[in-house]
Design an enzyme around this catalytic site. Structure first.
Site, mmCIF file in Angstrom:
data_model
loop_
_atom_site.group_PDB
_atom_site.id
_atom_site.type_symbol
_atom_site.label_atom_id
_atom_site.label_comp_id
_atom_site.label_asym_id
_atom_site.label_seq_id
_atom_site.Cartn_x
_atom_site.Cartn_y
_atom_site.Cartn_z
ATOM 1 N N GLU A 48 0.842 -1.201 0.000
ATOM 2 C CA GLU A 48 0.000 0.000 0.000
ATOM 3 C C GLU A 48 0.876 1.249 0.000
ATOM 4 O OE1 GLU A 48 -2.466 1.497 -0.754
ATOM 5 O OE2 GLU A 48 -3.988 1.758 0.788
ATOM 6 N N ASP A 49 0.365 2.293 -0.613
ATOM 7 C CA ASP A 49 1.131 3.539 -0.685
ATOM 8 C C ASP A 49 1.210 4.224 0.678
ATOM 9 O OD1 ASP A 49 -1.585 4.122 -0.675
ATOM 10 O OD2 ASP A 49 -1.509 5.539 -2.347
ATOM 11 N N THR A 91 -8.755 1.827 5.438
ATOM 12 C CA THR A 91 -8.598 1.109 4.168
ATOM 13 C C THR A 91 -7.922 -0.239 4.400
ATOM 14 O OG1 THR A 91 -8.412 3.192 2.985
ATOM 15 C CG2 THR A 91 -7.605 1.230 1.843
ATOM 16 N N ASP A 124 -3.240 6.011 6.545
ATOM 17 C CA ASP A 124 -3.640 7.286 7.142
ATOM 18 C C ASP A 124 -4.509 6.970 8.367
ATOM 19 O OD1 ASP A 124 -4.186 9.984 7.439
ATOM 20 O OD2 ASP A 124 -5.490 10.143 5.715
ATOM 21 N N GLY A 126 -6.238 4.343 8.673
ATOM 22 C CA GLY A 126 -6.103 2.893 8.848
ATOM 23 C C GLY A 126 -7.312 2.107 8.367
HETATM 24 P P1 IMP Z 1 -6.951 5.561 5.237
HETATM 25 O O1 IMP Z 1 -8.085 4.629 4.925
HETATM 26 O O2 IMP Z 1 -7.407 6.796 5.958
HETATM 27 O O3 IMP Z 1 -5.796 4.880 5.921
HETATM 28 O O4 IMP Z 1 -6.457 6.145 3.871
HETATM 29 C C1 IMP Z 1 -5.641 5.490 3.040
HETATM 30 C C2 IMP Z 1 -5.825 5.986 1.626
HETATM 31 O O5 IMP Z 1 -6.109 7.394 1.572
HETATM 32 C C3 IMP Z 1 -4.533 5.808 0.886
HETATM 33 O O6 IMP Z 1 -4.484 4.573 0.251
HETATM 34 C C4 IMP Z 1 -4.543 6.962 -0.089
HETATM 35 O O7 IMP Z 1 -5.188 6.577 -1.274
HETATM 36 C C5 IMP Z 1 -5.352 8.038 0.578
HETATM 37 N N1 IMP Z 1 -4.493 9.064 1.214
HETATM 38 C C6 IMP Z 1 -4.324 9.290 2.534
HETATM 39 N N2 IMP Z 1 -3.487 10.299 2.775
HETATM 40 C C7 IMP Z 1 -3.085 10.731 1.562
HETATM 41 C C8 IMP Z 1 -2.186 11.768 1.128
HETATM 42 O O8 IMP Z 1 -1.563 12.506 1.925
HETATM 43 N N3 IMP Z 1 -2.034 11.903 -0.215
HETATM 44 C C9 IMP Z 1 -2.679 11.124 -1.118
HETATM 45 N N4 IMP Z 1 -3.518 10.143 -0.773
HETATM 46 C C10 IMP Z 1 -3.722 9.950 0.549
HETATM 47 MG MG MG Z 2 -4.248 4.142 -1.858
#
Ligand code: IMP
Ligand code: MG
Length: 185
Positions: A102-103, A110, A106, A108
């Site tokens: 995963e890239d 996802t 954030d 968590g």
């Molecule tokens: P989470 O579900 O909040 O952990 O978000 C994860 C997903 O949000 C990542 O796979 C990214 O696609 C997107 N994301 C979160 N932060 C950033 C950022 O700073 N830049 C670009 N995409 C982000």
């Molecule tokens: Mg992503």
């Protein structure tokens, strides 16, 4: 492609630093999976650059597959906590040693959702490799077995990560200056 320099706050991680760290991660993964055949699953689209560079440093035999999930809408910067699988895997993962690539992690949500989904298919093992970890933003605990960089709570773009779908092709990770970023202009 033009214009990113106007809202680029700083280059947070240079191309060289990214490549050096990815080589280290690849070496570590190769060591940990010695005698095994890891199956790397990349979450589209942000993880493609990372996967492509990472597998070049993995010396054990490996296979790859892709899945996609619903992501942020245009201009939305907060995770909703609701994640939908929009593209399923091509291959069965039963009894495989799965490494999720995963890239960025954030909130968590996802990764948590994807892990739950993958577990229902009974892989032999399941680990997470994330290039970036916005640790202070975490809302749900998720295991990150391999982490490239812990970064501050700033919106980043480049190296696979998009800013309203653009700039994924940049070879570095940059931060956005929100005062100077005006989407659609
Ligand atoms: P989470 O579900 O909040 O952990 O978000 C994860 C997903 O949000 C990542 O796979 C990214 O696609 C997107 N994301 C979160 N932060 C950033 C950022 O700073 N830049 C670009 N995409 C982000
Ligand atoms: Mg992503």
């Amino acid at each position: 492609m033009h214009g990113y320099k106007e809202f680029l706050d700083e280059i947070l991680i240079s191309e060289q630093d990214l490549q050096e760290r990815i080589a280290e991660l690849g070496a570590q993964i190769s060591q940990d999976y010695a005698g095994k055949q890891p199956h790397l699953i990349c979450i589209l689209r942000g993880g493609v650059m990372f996967l492509a560079d990472l597998i070049r440093h993995i010396t054990v035999p490996n296979t790859i597959d892709f899945m996609a999930i619903s992501s942020y809408g245009m201009g939305v910067r907060q995770s909703t906590g609701k994640v939908r699988i929009t593209l399923d895997l091509q291959e069965d993962i039963r009894d495989r040693d799965v490494l999720l690539v995963e890239d960025i992690v954030d909130s968590g949500y996802t990764i948590a959702t994807v892990l739950e989904f993958l577990r229902t298919r009974h892989p032999n093992s399941l680990r997470v490799c994330a290039l970036l970890n916005k640790a202070e933003r975490r809302e749900i605990q998720v295991p990150i077995d391999y982490c490239g960089f812990v970064i501050p709570d700033k919106f980043v773009f480049g190296y696979g990560l998009d800013l309203d779908e653009l700039y994924r092709n940049l070879p570095f990770i940059g931060t956005v200056n929100p005062e100077r970023y005006h989407p659609g202009e």
